[in-house]
Motif scaffolding. Structure first.
Motif, mmCIF file in Angstrom:
data_model
loop_
_atom_site.group_PDB
_atom_site.id
_atom_site.type_symbol
_atom_site.label_atom_id
_atom_site.label_comp_id
_atom_site.label_asym_id
_atom_site.label_seq_id
_atom_site.Cartn_x
_atom_site.Cartn_y
_atom_site.Cartn_z
ATOM 1 N N PHE A 1 0.830 -1.205 0.000
ATOM 2 C CA PHE A 1 0.000 0.000 0.000
ATOM 3 C C PHE A 1 0.864 1.254 0.000
ATOM 4 O O PHE A 1 0.549 2.246 -0.672
ATOM 5 N N LYS A 2 1.988 1.219 0.722
ATOM 6 C CA LYS A 2 2.899 2.359 0.736
ATOM 7 C C LYS A 2 3.524 2.569 -0.644
ATOM 8 O O LYS A 2 3.682 3.702 -1.104
ATOM 9 N N LYS A 3 3.886 1.454 -1.309
ATOM 10 C CA LYS A 3 4.463 1.567 -2.651
ATOM 11 C C LYS A 3 3.449 2.133 -3.641
ATOM 12 O O LYS A 3 3.778 2.978 -4.475
ATOM 13 N N ILE A 4 2.209 1.661 -3.537
ATOM 14 C CA ILE A 4 1.157 2.137 -4.434
ATOM 15 C C ILE A 4 0.874 3.617 -4.179
ATOM 16 O O ILE A 4 0.692 4.405 -5.114
ATOM 17 N N THR A 5 0.857 4.004 -2.911
ATOM 18 C CA THR A 5 0.624 5.401 -2.562
ATOM 19 C C THR A 5 1.732 6.295 -3.111
ATOM 20 O O THR A 5 1.464 7.389 -3.632
ATOM 21 N N ALA A 6 2.977 5.817 -3.019
ATOM 22 C CA ALA A 6 4.108 6.595 -3.546
ATOM 23 C C ALA A 6 4.001 6.728 -5.068
ATOM 24 O O ALA A 6 4.254 7.794 -5.631
ATOM 25 N N ALA A 7 3.610 5.634 -5.736
ATOM 26 C CA ALA A 7 3.452 5.677 -7.194
ATOM 27 C C ALA A 7 2.326 6.622 -7.591
ATOM 28 O O ALA A 7 2.435 7.375 -8.565
ATOM 29 N N ALA A 8 1.238 6.594 -6.823
ATOM 30 C CA ALA A 8 0.105 7.478 -7.105
ATOM 31 C C ALA A 8 0.508 8.940 -6.958
ATOM 32 O O ALA A 8 0.110 9.798 -7.758
ATOM 33 N N ALA A 9 1.302 9.237 -5.930
ATOM 34 C CA ALA A 9 1.761 10.618 -5.721
ATOM 35 C C ALA A 9 2.642 11.070 -6.879
ATOM 36 O O ALA A 9 2.559 12.215 -7.336
ATOM 37 N N LYS A 10 3.488 10.163 -7.363
ATOM 38 C CA LYS A 10 4.375 10.490 -8.482
ATOM 39 C C LYS A 10 3.571 10.809 -9.734
ATOM 40 O O LYS A 10 3.948 11.683 -10.532
ATOM 41 N N LEU A 11 2.446 10.121 -9.904
ATOM 42 C CA LEU A 11 1.589 10.308 -11.079
ATOM 43 C C LEU A 11 0.539 11.391 -10.857
ATOM 44 O O LEU A 11 -0.342 11.586 -11.698
ATOM 45 N N LYS A 12 0.605 12.052 -9.699
ATOM 46 C CA LYS A 12 -0.319 13.138 -9.354
ATOM 47 C C LYS A 12 -1.766 12.661 -9.247
ATOM 48 O O LYS A 12 -2.716 13.354 -9.628
ATOM 49 N N LEU A 13 -1.932 11.434 -8.726
ATOM 50 C CA LEU A 13 -3.265 10.910 -8.439
ATOM 51 C C LEU A 13 -3.631 11.248 -7.005
ATOM 52 O O LEU A 13 -2.770 11.481 -6.164
ATOM 53 N N ARG A 14 -4.917 11.233 -6.721
ATOM 54 C CA ARG A 14 -5.337 11.400 -5.336
ATOM 55 C C ARG A 14 -4.917 10.175 -4.534
ATOM 56 O O ARG A 14 -4.687 9.100 -5.091
ATOM 57 N N LYS A 15 -4.846 10.321 -3.231
ATOM 58 C CA LYS A 15 -4.350 9.246 -2.377
ATOM 59 C C LYS A 15 -5.258 8.023 -2.469
ATOM 60 O O LYS A 15 -6.472 8.133 -2.348
ATOM 61 N N PRO A 16 -4.667 6.828 -2.698
ATOM 62 C CA PRO A 16 -5.478 5.605 -2.775
ATOM 63 C C PRO A 16 -6.164 5.296 -1.444
ATOM 64 O O PRO A 16 -5.780 5.805 -0.394
ATOM 65 N N SER A 17 -7.169 4.458 -1.510
ATOM 66 C CA SER A 17 -7.921 4.057 -0.322
ATOM 67 C C SER A 17 -8.009 2.544 -0.264
ATOM 68 O O SER A 17 -7.970 1.865 -1.297
ATOM 69 N N ARG A 18 -8.140 2.021 0.921
ATOM 70 C CA ARG A 18 -8.361 0.576 1.069
ATOM 71 C C ARG A 18 -9.832 0.238 0.858
ATOM 72 O O ARG A 18 -10.171 -0.890 0.502
ATOM 73 N N ALA A 19 -10.711 1.202 1.096
ATOM 74 C CA ALA A 19 -12.146 0.972 0.951
ATOM 75 C C ALA A 19 -12.557 1.044 -0.512
ATOM 76 O O ALA A 19 -12.042 1.857 -1.278
ATOM 77 N N LEU A 20 -13.501 0.194 -0.897
ATOM 78 C CA LEU A 20 -14.031 0.199 -2.257
ATOM 79 C C LEU A 20 -15.428 0.811 -2.195
ATOM 80 O O LEU A 20 -16.333 0.266 -1.563
ATOM 81 N N THR A 21 -15.599 1.979 -2.842
ATOM 82 C CA THR A 21 -16.860 2.717 -2.774
ATOM 83 C C THR A 21 -17.421 2.945 -4.174
ATOM 84 O O THR A 21 -16.823 2.542 -5.169
ATOM 85 N N VAL A 22 -18.565 3.628 -4.241
ATOM 86 C CA VAL A 22 -19.190 3.914 -5.539
ATOM 87 C C VAL A 22 -18.329 4.862 -6.367
ATOM 88 O O VAL A 22 -18.505 4.958 -7.586
ATOM 89 N N LYS A 23 -17.370 5.551 -5.739
ATOM 90 C CA LYS A 23 -16.508 6.467 -6.465
ATOM 91 C C LYS A 23 -15.270 5.782 -7.050
ATOM 92 O O LYS A 23 -14.553 6.374 -7.852
ATOM 93 N N THR A 24 -15.011 4.543 -6.645
ATOM 94 C CA THR A 24 -13.833 3.824 -7.113
ATOM 95 C C THR A 24 -13.876 3.619 -8.623
ATOM 96 O O THR A 24 -14.874 3.138 -9.165
ATOM 97 N N THR A 25 -12.792 3.990 -9.311
ATOM 98 C CA THR A 25 -12.704 3.767 -10.762
ATOM 99 C C THR A 25 -11.760 2.624 -11.107
ATOM 100 O O THR A 25 -11.930 1.968 -12.135
ATOM 101 N N HIS A 26 -10.754 2.376 -10.249
ATOM 102 C CA HIS A 26 -9.776 1.323 -10.504
ATOM 103 C C HIS A 26 -9.525 0.558 -9.206
ATOM 104 O O HIS A 26 -9.115 1.147 -8.205
ATOM 105 N N CYS A 27 -9.796 -0.733 -9.239
ATOM 106 C CA CYS A 27 -9.586 -1.595 -8.071
ATOM 107 C C CYS A 27 -8.371 -2.466 -8.329
ATOM 108 O O CYS A 27 -8.347 -3.251 -9.285
ATOM 109 N N LEU A 28 -7.331 -2.326 -7.474
ATOM 110 C CA LEU A 28 -6.101 -3.087 -7.645
ATOM 111 C C LEU A 28 -6.184 -4.393 -6.866
ATOM 112 O O LEU A 28 -6.237 -4.388 -5.631
ATOM 113 N N LEU A 29 -6.225 -5.505 -7.575
ATOM 114 C CA LEU A 29 -6.272 -6.838 -6.970
ATOM 115 C C LEU A 29 -5.240 -7.718 -7.661
ATOM 116 O O LEU A 29 -5.204 -7.782 -8.887
ATOM 117 N N ASP A 30 -4.432 -8.405 -6.874
ATOM 118 C CA ASP A 30 -3.439 -9.311 -7.458
ATOM 119 C C ASP A 30 -3.877 -10.766 -7.396
ATOM 120 O O ASP A 30 -3.171 -11.654 -7.870
#
Length: 581
Positions: free
Chosen positions: A377-406
């Motif tokens: 989660f820390k790595k994903i958050t750092a990558a998101a910041a580098k790409l100027k995305l809003r901070k990722p969340s662990r919760a999946l809501t109606v606003k979620t556009t991309h769900c990261l699942l491995d």
């Protein structure tokens, strides 16, 4: 007298043509411009082709070589050879393709002027810079002050419908839509998803970002565009749209600016919104009404004609299953619905219905990482910041556009993502995006799982892109008995229902005495479906504890096993219950 022999170099030209065929990009099947290689195979591609769909595997048909983002690099050897080859062809009288002319400046000058450079012995300061500069994408958007007020020309308000809103018409304007407003000459914004920009154009995303104040919402979920539409301020509506305001934004109740203008009969504002891409087929959460329902029920014939001519669906159903035709009370209104010609092509209709565009722009991305470990989660958050995305969340809501699942270990996350129309992709997507400095296409990073159905994925995403109601909208669910399935507890099912557009009941419905407010119809029920007028469903786990003995199979109330509910989610379609009974 001997006649000089004329040479046409036909054999040489034929050889050049054969070599040129080898230099074609496998994607666009044209000569590769500014070629890039992927590192794991011999193929090379135009940089623009690589930018539109990169990542995962080689793009060449039939090639399964791995193509990690970090291995993509400019193939300068092929580039130089291509330019030299066409320069030779140009000397022989061959035409150089326009797409190559600009790219040929650097290598050709280096080859043909190298001798002159040595003779003249130019100093570094005197050498000409022949490298082509990329022009940054400049946005025409300007900031709108957060405290900006939108003046109203009339203080008198009137109640137009049951919703708790007052509509303020502008003084001197006709409520029947006789405004002399002239549609703007600015070309309507395209609703197609744009190809990814070049990775060299680092200013792309920062310049594309709209002022935050344009989409800032008040406690009711209304933006400045809502406010201007409610007040009937056509000048401010036009100004906000020109600055990039989203014409399909909705408030907490699901009302769009087009709803507000249609219910007030403001033909001028309706026309402006439609010209800037407002979809006439959005359904509000309240009563599942479309702008066309609003205009018809309030008697605004001119607005109805305008909406229908721009593709409004005259067969759209509200929560009671009524279409605009069934709501109409006058012959003039019926004529406006049935006889108004459509002024749009099929492609324009398709674009008009897309309410979510530029899905890979940073401001549109909402990441959820429900399965990630703390380290990931820390790595994903750092990558998101580098790409100027809003901070990722662990919760999946109606606003979620991309769900990261491995992995698909917890299938509930798949169900949730399907219900909200989110892309279900592996975390490798954001890591490769960070490597390239730009959001790459998700196609090669889709989570592969036996639980996922491709047609269901497509319908789920399409429903979100077109702003349509959630899958189970119009239904009321009651859970009975025990739910002891390891991966789907009663709490899990309740969470899924909350994301599905349906309503969860605390008391078992009485088939003979249903509340009037609950007599609704499912929005996504297909024509001639047995669920066409069903409003209530009792869910149970087949073979589970306390399975109900009495099971209803009435038109308005049915008792259906849980497997039906879950399969509907995976298919993103209301399936026939008889297949699971």
């Amino acid at each position: 007298m001997d006649v000089p022999k004329t040479y046409n170099f036909s054999k040489t030209k034929a050889v050049l043509a054969e070599i040129q065929n080898v230099l074609k990009c496998p994607v666009c099947e044209d000569i590769a411009v500014n070629p890039f290689s992927l590192g794991q195979c011999s193929h090379f591609f135009c940089k623009s082709c690589l930018g539109r769909s990169r990542g995962g595997r080689c793009l060449a048909p039939g090639c399964s070589a791995s193509a990690p983002a970090k291995d993509a690099s400019s193939n300068k050897l092929i580039h130089s050879f291509t330019c030299s080859l066409f320069k030779i062809g140009e000397i022989l009288g061959e035409q150089v393709p326009d797409r190559l002319k600009e790219q040929m400046v650097t290598p050709s000058e280096e080859i043909l002027t190298s001798t002159e450079d040595q003779v003249e012995k130019q100093t570094p300061n005197n050498k000409k810079n022949t490298k082509r500069k990329l022009s940054p994408v400049v946005s025409n958007h300007s900031n709108v002050g957060e405290s900006e007020e939108f003046p109203s020309n009339n203080k008198n308000s009137r109640q137009v419908s049951k919703r708790s809103r007052s509509v303020i018409p502008v003084a001197g304007s006709s409520i029947q839509g006789d405004s002399k407003f002239k549609s703007p000459t600015r070309q309507r914004r395209s609703k197609t998803i744009l190809p990814l920009p070049s990775t060299e154009d680092q200013s792309y995303f920062s310049n594309r970002k709209k002022p935050a104040s344009l989409e800032k919402k008040n406690r009711k979920g209304e933006t400045a565009l809502h406010t201007a539409a409610v007040k009937g301020d056509d000048k401010t509506v036009l100004k906000l749209l020109e600055q990039g305001a989203n014409p399909n934004t909705v408030d907490n109740a699901g009302w769009s600016p087009l709803h507000e203008a249609s219910i007030a009969g403001r033909e001028d504002i309706v026309r402006i919104l439609l010209n800037y891409g407002a979809s006439p087929n959005l359904h509000a959460q309240e009563e599942n009404l479309t702008p066309l329902h609003d205009a018809v029920s309030n008697g605004f014939v001119n607005v109805v004609r305008l909406l229908v001519s721009h593709g409004a669906d005259i067969k759209a159903k509200n929560s009671q299953g009524l279409t605009p035709r069934e709501v109409a009370v006058s012959e003039e209104m019926i004529s406006a619905l049935e006889e108004t010609p459509l002024e749009m092509t099929d492609s324009q209709m398709l674009n008009q219905s897309l309410v979510q565009q530029d899905i890979l722009l940073p401001e549109n991305i909402v990441l959820s990482c429900p399965q990630s470990s703390d380290t990931d989660f820390k790595k994903i958050t750092a990558a998101a910041a580098k790409l100027k995305l809003r901070k990722p969340s662990r919760a999946l809501t109606v606003k979620t556009t991309h769900c990261l699942l491995d992995s698909s270990k917890n299938v509930n996350y798949i169900y949730s993502a399907q219900l909200v129309g989110a892309e279900i992709i592996t975390s490798e997507w954001i890591y490769q995006s960070r490597q390239l400095g730009v959001l790459v296409d998700t196609e090669h990073f889709l989570l592969q799982s036996s639980d996922l159905i491709q047609s269901g994925r497509t319908r789920s995403k399409d429903c979100r892109l077109r702003g349509q109601p959630k899958l189970f909208t119009g239904l009321h669910f009651y859970l009975t008995g025990g739910f002891d399935k390891p991966n789907c507890s009663k709490t899990d099912i309740q969470k899924l229902i909350s994301l599905s557009g349906a309503k969860l009941l605390k008391r078992e419905p009485d088939p003979e005495n249903l509340p009037v407010a609950e007599k609704t119809v499912p929005h996504h029920a297909e024509q001639n479906s047995s669920l066409g007028i069903t409003s209530h469903i009792i869910l149970y786990q087949e073979g589970g504890k306390r399975e109900p003995l009495l099971k209803y199979n009435m038109e308005h109330l049915k008792t259906i096993p849980l497997i039906w509910f879950l399969q509907c989610i995976l298919h993103h379609q209301l399936l026939e219950p008889k297949l699971y009974l």
